[in-house]
Design an enzyme around this catalytic site. Structure first.
Site, PDB file in Angstrom:
ATOM      1  N   MET A  30       0.840  -1.207   0.000  1.00  0.00           N
ATOM      2  CA  MET A  30       0.000   0.000   0.000  1.00  0.00           C
ATOM      3  C   MET A  30       0.877   1.260   0.000  1.00  0.00           C
ATOM      4  SD  MET A  30      -3.401  -0.963   2.082  1.00  0.00           S
ATOM      5  CE  MET A  30      -2.764  -0.802   3.723  1.00  0.00           C
ATOM      6  N   GLY A  31       2.165   1.096  -0.285  1.00  0.00           N
ATOM      7  CA  GLY A  31       3.041   2.256  -0.413  1.00  0.00           C
ATOM      8  C   GLY A  31       3.561   2.767   0.922  1.00  0.00           C
ATOM      9  N   ALA A  32       4.052   4.025   0.897  1.00  0.00           N
ATOM     10  CA  ALA A  32       4.784   4.587   2.050  1.00  0.00           C
ATOM     11  C   ALA A  32       5.861   3.576   2.449  1.00  0.00           C
ATOM     12  CB  ALA A  32       3.840   4.911   3.211  1.00  0.00           C
ATOM     13  N   HIS A  34       9.065   1.257   3.282  1.00  0.00           N
ATOM     14  CA  HIS A  34      10.157   1.294   4.252  1.00  0.00           C
ATOM     15  C   HIS A  34      11.014   0.043   4.037  1.00  0.00           C
ATOM     16  CE1 HIS A  34       7.701  -1.662   6.273  1.00  0.00           C
ATOM     17  NE2 HIS A  34       6.701  -0.794   6.427  1.00  0.00           N
ATOM     18  N   GLY A  36      11.118  -2.722   5.465  1.00  0.00           N
ATOM     19  CA  GLY A  36      10.384  -3.990   5.497  1.00  0.00           C
ATOM     20  C   GLY A  36       9.934  -4.357   4.086  1.00  0.00           C
ATOM     21  N   HIS A  37       9.325  -3.388   3.396  1.00  0.00           N
ATOM     22  CA  HIS A  37       8.903  -3.630   2.010  1.00  0.00           C
ATOM     23  C   HIS A  37      10.116  -3.975   1.142  1.00  0.00           C
ATOM     24  CE1 HIS A  37       5.640  -0.675   3.338  1.00  0.00           C
ATOM     25  NE2 HIS A  37       4.939  -1.729   2.976  1.00  0.00           N
TER      26      HIS A  37
END
Ligand code: AMP
Length: 284
Positions: A30-32, A34, A36-37
């Site tokens: 879902m974006g934003a 960090h 982790g992604h």
């Protein structure tokens, strides 16, 4: 990296990559973004030759009164991070591309597993999540998709859906890879929502992982595990649930048996709802 907004362009990019014999890896988000992604992106890159990351804040998985409008959005920064991480396509569709007005996207139901814990706290959340994940799989047609253990109940539901879709012939076989939760040094699980925590709320938020780690080390009795964890939770955190569950079924268990278990937590800190979990190995 190509920034793509339309399904047509996405399809062209995927078809071209496939014609070159490339394996497609996919990381839905879902974006934003960090770290982790980005850890999921590196797993995708290790297993595929062409990596697609989607950024779509899915209205279907937010209830009324939830933080859909306040959900952080930073597509420019996301695009820069993904370019630096050698992603091939950032797919950032509009709601119209995902849920077109001229044909009905079947709404999926998450069933019993989708009604506990996160599903109980957020009715309809998992139905919306599965609906968008299935739609994104249809559009991207990945060979592998990567999800984070941070959202362990989501992983269990996506695994269930994928197995049943592949078994019924609805979907070509594809693999799921699960990435471990990336944490700050303090133990706080990285989350897009953390940007909405003040400094003092962040201190409170850090007690969630402290509680989980202490609980996981407290032996095999469920009550001892939970009370140890509870003892470390900052009283400013508004606890929603803290439970010891079977890692596959999410059924509550009273002690650690032969199968892996998960200690799961959800709490409200300030205006931010946080979740976290740790895996506890079964006692052989
Ligand atoms: P979201 O953007 O929150 O929907 O998350 C997209 C994917 O990133 C999901 O598979 C999450 O489980 C995963 N994810 C979120 N936070 C973390 C984290 N701290 N470590 C690893 N994966 C994460």
């Amino acid at each position: 990296m190509k920034l793509i907004h339309s399904n047509k362009e996405l399809n062209q990019a995927i078809t071209q990559a496939r014609s070159q014999g490339k394996r497609i890896g996919f990381v839905p988000t879902m974006g934003a973004l960090h770290k982790g992604h980005l850890s999921l992106v590196s797993i995708a890159k290790a297993h595929a030759d062409f990596v697609v990351v989607s950024v779509f804040v899915n209205p279907l998985q937010f209830n009324e009164g939830e933080d859909f409008d306040k959900y952080p959005r930073s597509i420019g920064q996301d695009a820069r991070l993904l370019t630096d991480n050698q992603v091939d396509v950032l797919y950032a569709p509009s709601a119209q591309e995902i849920y077109p007005k001229d044909f009905e996207i079947p709404r999926l139901l998450a069933g019993a597993l989708g009604e506990k814990y996160e599903g109980a706290a957020r009715p309809g959340h998992f139905d919306g999540m599965l609906t968008v994940v299935s739609r994104l799989f249809d559009l991207v047609k990945p060979d592998i998709a990567v999800f984070g253990e941070k959202d362990a109940q989501q992983v269990a539901l996506v695994t269930q859906l994928l197995n049943s879709q592949i078994r019924s012939g609805r979907r070509s076989p594809m693999a799921l890879k699960i990435g471990p939760t990336v944490r700050e040094e303090s133990g706080l699980a990285l989350s897009s929502r953390n940007v909405r925590l003040s400094d003092s709320e962040k201190q409170v938020a850090q007690s969630l992982s402290r509680a989980l780690f202490a609980g996981a080390k407290a032996g095999s009795n469920g009550e001892t595990i939970k009370s140890t964890a509870l003892g470390l939770l900052d009283p400013e955190a508004k606890l929603e649930y803290l439970e010891l569950v079977d890692a596959l079924s999410f059924e509550p268990i009273s002690s650690i048996g032969p199968n892996p278990a998960r200690l799961i937590i959800a709490a409200q800190v300030g205006k931010v709802r946080l979740i976290d979990n740790v895996l506890i190995d079964g006692k052989k």
